[in-house]
Every structure is written in structure tokens, then in C-alpha cells.
Design an enzyme around this catalytic site. Structure first.
Site, mmCIF file in Angstrom:
data_model
loop_
_atom_site.group_PDB
_atom_site.id
_atom_site.type_symbol
_atom_site.label_atom_id
_atom_site.label_comp_id
_atom_site.label_asym_id
_atom_site.label_seq_id
_atom_site.Cartn_x
_atom_site.Cartn_y
_atom_site.Cartn_z
ATOM 1 N N HIS A 131 2.935 0.162 3.430
ATOM 2 C CA HIS A 131 2.430 -0.694 4.530
ATOM 3 C C HIS A 131 3.509 -0.912 5.593
ATOM 4 C CE1 HIS A 131 -0.770 -1.477 1.677
ATOM 5 N NE2 HIS A 131 0.033 -2.146 0.887
ATOM 6 N N SER B 244 0.362 1.402 -2.455
ATOM 7 C CA SER B 244 1.051 0.124 -2.422
ATOM 8 C C SER B 244 1.872 -0.073 -3.700
ATOM 9 C CB SER B 244 0.037 -1.006 -2.186
ATOM 10 O OG SER B 244 0.682 -2.218 -1.865
#
Length: 242
Positions: A169, A134
Site C-alpha cells: 500500500h 498486504s
């Protein structure tokens, strides 16, 4: 910063940070296999999450018995045995530096205040594997899609160890894919790479060499601006353990 030497592993999601994604040990095992030695030295950097104690504990539990672990806590709240703030060059002795998720913007600001980016680039050139999920994916690129400011926003302030932009994501969070495509199409972000949860991109000397996943069906894509807008180019993605 334009030095692009060494191995970097950028994860859209998964690993020990997201054990609900799939076989959450596979990405971490693959990362360890890329490192030097049978029991590599792995340092966790949780700056993006404020060095949250629970996150650090999950890291230590996940790598217990598989690696010689340490923690770099730039907020000064790390567990006993953390790398001291006056000895940040200890990262040069690590086999893997594993960067956790959270706020990409905060991570970059704090790292720069401490002079960490240059040390990490030097470590990579000496054989340390740089990795992250991330925010820990975003930080290595020139630019990225981030929620550091609340709503999704383009951030053109990355370290530049990898070319272009990043989006973690990718299909795992509502609106993430759509906003990223729009920013690349409009030129607000440069061409780049997106990774679903469970997917990692492996880079060597700034060149993408492989995409792997711990979840069947998860994808990595190259996103390119065109005269007609934007294109998504699915990348060959190897399922770990298959």
C-alpha cells in the site's frame, strides 16, 4: 528460515481483496497463469484477518470456475470442505497458496504455533506458488512495515523466504511511504521493496524477476539506505493486458 526456493508473488494491494483498485481480476489472472495446470488448486489462507467469513466468501466467488478452491482456516471457523487442522500437510498438494491481508504479527504468531512456515517452504520447493496481499506480502520477507499494532511500525520478524523488507500500500495510505523511508534510512528496517495497490512483485528462488500492475501509473520501488539517507529506485513495471 533462509530457504528461498520456488515462486512467490507479493502484492501491495489489489486483486479480489480490493476490487475498487482497478481491473481487480488482472493480478489474480496473472497469478493463476503462473500456476501448474489449466484449473489449478488454490488454497486461501485468511489467518491475518481472523479467517473472516466475508473474506473467504469473496475469495470463493472470485475464483469460482477458474480454480479448484479450498480454505485453510487456522481459527477453525472455515466453510465446509476446509483443510482439516490435523492435515495441514494438504498444502503440499496445492498449486497456489493465496494469503489474505490483515495483521502481519498475528499471522506470523499463529502460523508458527501450527508449524505452517516449514510446510509452506516445502510446498514452494515442490512447485506451489506462494502469494499474498498486504500482510500476505509482508510475511514472506525478513521484515516489513505493518499496522499490526495500531500505528505504523517496523516488524523484523518475517519468515525470511524473501530478502530484506517489504512495504505494501506504498502510496495508497497516508504516512505509509514516509514511515517506511524513515525506517530504512535509520536502519530500523533493512533495504527492501515497496508496492503500490495494484502492483505485484514476482520472485523465483529469492530473486525478483518482474513487477506487474493492474493499474496504470502504479509503481514498485526498491528502497535503499545510503550515506545521505535513503533512495527510491523505481522498478520497471509491466501493465497487465497492455
Amino acid at each position: 528460515m533462509t530457504l528461498r526456493q520456488g515462486t512467490i508473488v507479493t502484492m501491495g494491494g489489489g486483486g479480489f481483496s480490493m476490487p475498487d483498485v482497478a481491473d481487480a481480476g488482472s493480478l489474480d489472472e496473472h497469478l493463476l497463469a503462473l500456476a501448474r495446470g489449466d484449473t489449478p488448486r488454490v488454497c486461501f489462507v485468511g489467518t491475518a484477518g481472523g479467517d473472516a467469513a466475508a473474506y473467504v466468501e469473496r475469495f470463493l466467488a472470485a475464483f469460482e470456475g477458474r480454480a479448484r478452491t479450498s480454505v485453510l482456516a487456522l481459527f477453525g471457523n472455515g466453510p465446509e470442505g476446509s483443510i482439516p487442522l490435523n492435515r495441514l500437510d494438504d498444502v503440499l498438494d496445492q498449486d497456489v497458496v493465496y494469503v489474505g491481508g490483515g495483521s502481519t504479527a498475528n499471522l506470523l504468531a499463529v502460523w508458527r504455533l501450527h508449524g505452517l512456515p516449514d510446510l509452506l517452504a516445502q510446498a514452494a520447493s515442490r512447485g506451489t506458488v506462494l502469494a499474498g496481499i498486504s500482510a500476505g506480502m509482508n510475511c514472506w520477507f525478513e521484515a516489513s512495515s505493518t499496522d499490526s499494532f495500531g500505528p505504523y511500525a517496523p516488524l523484523r520478524d518475517g519468515l525470511g523466504l524473501l530478502p530484506g523488507s517489504a512495504c505494501p500500500h506504498y502510496r495508497g495510505e497516508p504516512g505509509r511511504r514516509e514511515s517506511y523511508l524513515d525506517w530504512v534510512a535509520s536502519g530500523r528496517l533493512p533495504d527492501g521493496y515497496a508496492a503500490d495497490d495494484g502492483v505485484a512483485l514476482v520472485w523465483r528462488d529469492g530473486v525478483l524477476v518482474e513487477a506487474v500492475t493492474e493499474r496504470a501509473g502504479a509503481q514498485a520501488v526498491g528502497v535503499r539506505r545510503t550515506a545521505r539517507g535513503v533512495t527510491e529506485e523505481p522498478l520497471p513495471t509491466r501493465v497487465l493486458g497492455a
